[in-house]
Design a protein around this motif. Structure first.
Motif, PDB file in Angstrom:
ATOM      1  N   LEU A 187       0.835  -1.206   0.000  1.00 17.94           N
ATOM      2  CA  LEU A 187       0.000   0.000   0.000  1.00 17.94           C
ATOM      3  C   LEU A 187       0.867   1.252   0.000  1.00 17.94           C
ATOM      4  N   ALA A 188       1.874   1.272   0.867  1.00 18.33           N
ATOM      5  CA  ALA A 188       2.791   2.421   0.905  1.00 18.33           C
ATOM      6  C   ALA A 188       3.493   2.589  -0.441  1.00 18.33           C
ATOM      7  N   ALA A 189       3.886   1.468  -1.047  1.00 22.83           N
ATOM      8  CA  ALA A 189       4.572   1.518  -2.340  1.00 22.83           C
ATOM      9  C   ALA A 189       3.650   2.051  -3.433  1.00 22.83           C
ATOM     10  N   ALA A 190       2.381   1.617  -3.429  1.00 25.26           N
ATOM     11  CA  ALA A 190       1.425   2.079  -4.440  1.00 25.26           C
ATOM     12  C   ALA A 190       1.178   3.577  -4.313  1.00 25.26           C
ATOM     13  N   VAL A 191       1.034   4.057  -3.079  1.00 28.41           N
ATOM     14  CA  VAL A 191       0.841   5.498  -2.850  1.00 28.41           C
ATOM     15  C   VAL A 191       2.070   6.268  -3.321  1.00 28.41           C
ATOM     16  N   MET A 192       3.247   5.751  -3.022  1.00 31.22           N
ATOM     17  CA  MET A 192       4.481   6.413  -3.442  1.00 31.22           C
ATOM     18  C   MET A 192       4.610   6.458  -4.961  1.00 31.22           C
ATOM     19  N   SER A 193       4.213   5.367  -5.632  1.00 34.04           N
ATOM     20  CA  SER A 193       4.340   5.328  -7.094  1.00 34.04           C
ATOM     21  C   SER A 193       3.474   6.396  -7.739  1.00 34.04           C
ATOM     22  N   PHE A 194       2.241   6.541  -7.252  1.00 33.90           N
ATOM     23  CA  PHE A 194       1.363   7.584  -7.787  1.00 33.90           C
ATOM     24  C   PHE A 194       1.916   8.967  -7.452  1.00 33.90           C
ATOM     25  N   SER A 195       2.488   9.108  -6.258  1.00 31.33           N
ATOM     26  CA  SER A 195       2.997  10.406  -5.821  1.00 31.33           C
ATOM     27  C   SER A 195       4.197  10.852  -6.647  1.00 31.33           C
TER      28      SER A 195
END
Length: 447
Positions: A187-195
């Motif tokens: 989840l943290a990785a997915a948020v970071m990728s979009f960010s």
């Protein structure tokens, strides 16, 4: 024979005991140990698996492809890979009462027990091990970029050491048992990728179209232009790589005849592909618009200001590729542990897991430190293995299993995908290999 010397009751007890042992092993293995995932697990795992190092190279790929071919290749790839991903989700439970939890299990059903293994496992391993190596390099490069931006006056530190720092995290995280246990990291990785994707294209807009920007092919000879064009196709193929873990992700979702896993899985895939489109297309098109054919193979390298924003974006990349590494490593862990426990009869447990997974992390770290050719690695692996497993292997399986009528819409669609995928598989590694050779000429090991 053993069965001739035993009574029917003893044979039944033996078979029941063997079945119980198999269940115990399956409950320990990473892919089949937990089946309580929600639909949004599918979404975040697929975003983490797909949006990674590939998105940062898309402006560079555009610079080698040009506006027309670049837009066409990106959009067609998005459509084709969404279609083949749908096929895999549908085929996960095509046999009543049976779930194909791993890519090679589906391959074995489609092509036969032995041939299916020979076709799928080598390609899947090339993809997953290749991604882990590339992400070792990406994580190390992003850490180095963060250090250089935050502390520009500090002593320069070799990329090798940053790769080792990045790898040290995985020696710990690799001990997490299964996909559901890494859902928080994912989840943290997915948020970071979009960010960081958003930062990349917004910062490009803020920077604006550079003076004397050019959009033509930058190579001075036709041969180099063609080779770089082919390498760019591999970059695009690398960007659409989530298929190699999709069945393993779907295996974590509970399923009943009334509520099959394909419904929540497909819901998650749709959300993931919307996020993919929101990340890929703006980064690719805006990055190329701003920098033209002078863009670097990592868009964040081209964006040198504002310093704090670029530093933050690079740290976001680090967090994301930590999650992506774990997503792609988990099926490899499952393969290794399955072979060791089922074939070589090693007792399942913490000791085996600690040794096997640590050895794998050490291998990818060593390979990444030795050959950190970022751009060339993307192109080479993207064409060699990502194209088959993503673009056309699901279509071949679909044709082999469902046998649609010749010249029907399904038959034609699948053959179009197969032809496009085979062309990509043949052409892209040529350009990627050339990029590696050219880069290697001036490379000093462990620099």
């Amino acid at each position: 024979m053993w069965t001739q010397a035993r009574s029917p009751l003893e044979i039944d007890a033996f078979l029941q005991n063997q079945s119980e042992k198999e269940r115990t092993i399956d409950d320990w293995l990473p892919i089949t140990s937990s089946r309580n995932a929600k639909w949004w697990y599918s979404a975040i795992h697929n975003v983490t698996a797909m949006v990674g190092a590939g998105v940062l190279s898309l402006p560079y790929a555009m610079s080698e492809l040009g506006w027309g071919p670049g837009i066409g290749v990106l959009v067609i790839s998005w459509v084709v890979t969404l279609y083949t991903l749908w096929q895999m989700v549908e085929m996960h439970e095509m046999v009543p009462g049976k779930r194909f939890d791993r890519y090679h299990e589906l391959g074995q059903y489609a092509f036969g027990e032995k041939l299916g293994l020979y076709i799928v496992v080598p390609q899947q391993l090339i993809v997953e091990v290749g991604v882990c190596i590339v992400y070792m390099v990406t994580g190390g490069r992003s850490l180095k970029k963060f250090h250089d931006v935050v502390c520009s006056d500090c002593k320069q530190i070799k990329l090798t050491f940053f790769i080792m720092i990045f790898a040290s995290v995985h020696f710990v995280l690799s001990q997490l048992p299964n996909f559901n246990s890494i859902s928080g990291i994912s989840l943290a990785a997915a948020v970071m990728s979009f960010s960081y994707s958003t930062i990349a294209w917004v910062a490009s807009v803020d920077k604006g179209k550079q003076e004397h920007v050019e959009y033509g092919y930058k190579s001075d000879t036709q041969e180099r232009t063609v080779m770089r064009f082919l390498a760019a196709l591999g970059d695009v193929a690398f960007a659409y790589a989530g298929h190699n873990v999709v069945l393993e992700i779907q295996a974590t979702i509970p399923s009943t005849p009334e509520k099959p896993s394909k419904k929540p899985m497909w819901k998650g895939v749709i959300v993931a592909y919307i996020v993919v489109a929101l990340c890929y297309f703006p980064v690719a098109f805006v990055g190329y618009w701003a920098f033209g054919n002078g863009v670097e193979d990592n868009i964040l390298v081209s964006l040198s200001r504002p310093h704090w924003l670029i530093a933050m974006a690079n740290m976001m990349v680090v967090v994301h590729v930590i999650g992506s590494y774990q997503i792609y490593a988990m099926p490899v862990f499952d393969m290794m542990e399955t072979v060791l426990v089922k074939r070589f009869r090693f007792p399942p447990g913490l000791t085996l897991r600690l040794i096997v997974r640590s050895a794998y992390v050490a291998f990818t770290m060593f390979f990444g430190m030795t050959f950190p050719f970022f751009g060339g690695l993307l192109s080479f692996f993207g064409g060699l293995a990502f194209a088959p497993t993503t673009y056309f292997l699901p279509c071949i399986m679909w044709l082999a299993i469902y046998k649609p009528r010749r010249f029907s819409l399904s038959w034609i669609t699948n053959w179009i995908c197969i032809v496009l995928g085979v062309l990509l598989m043949i052409m892209a590694p040529i350009g990627g290999l050339r990029e590696i050779i050219v880069t290697a000429k001036n490379y000093t090991f462990y620099s």
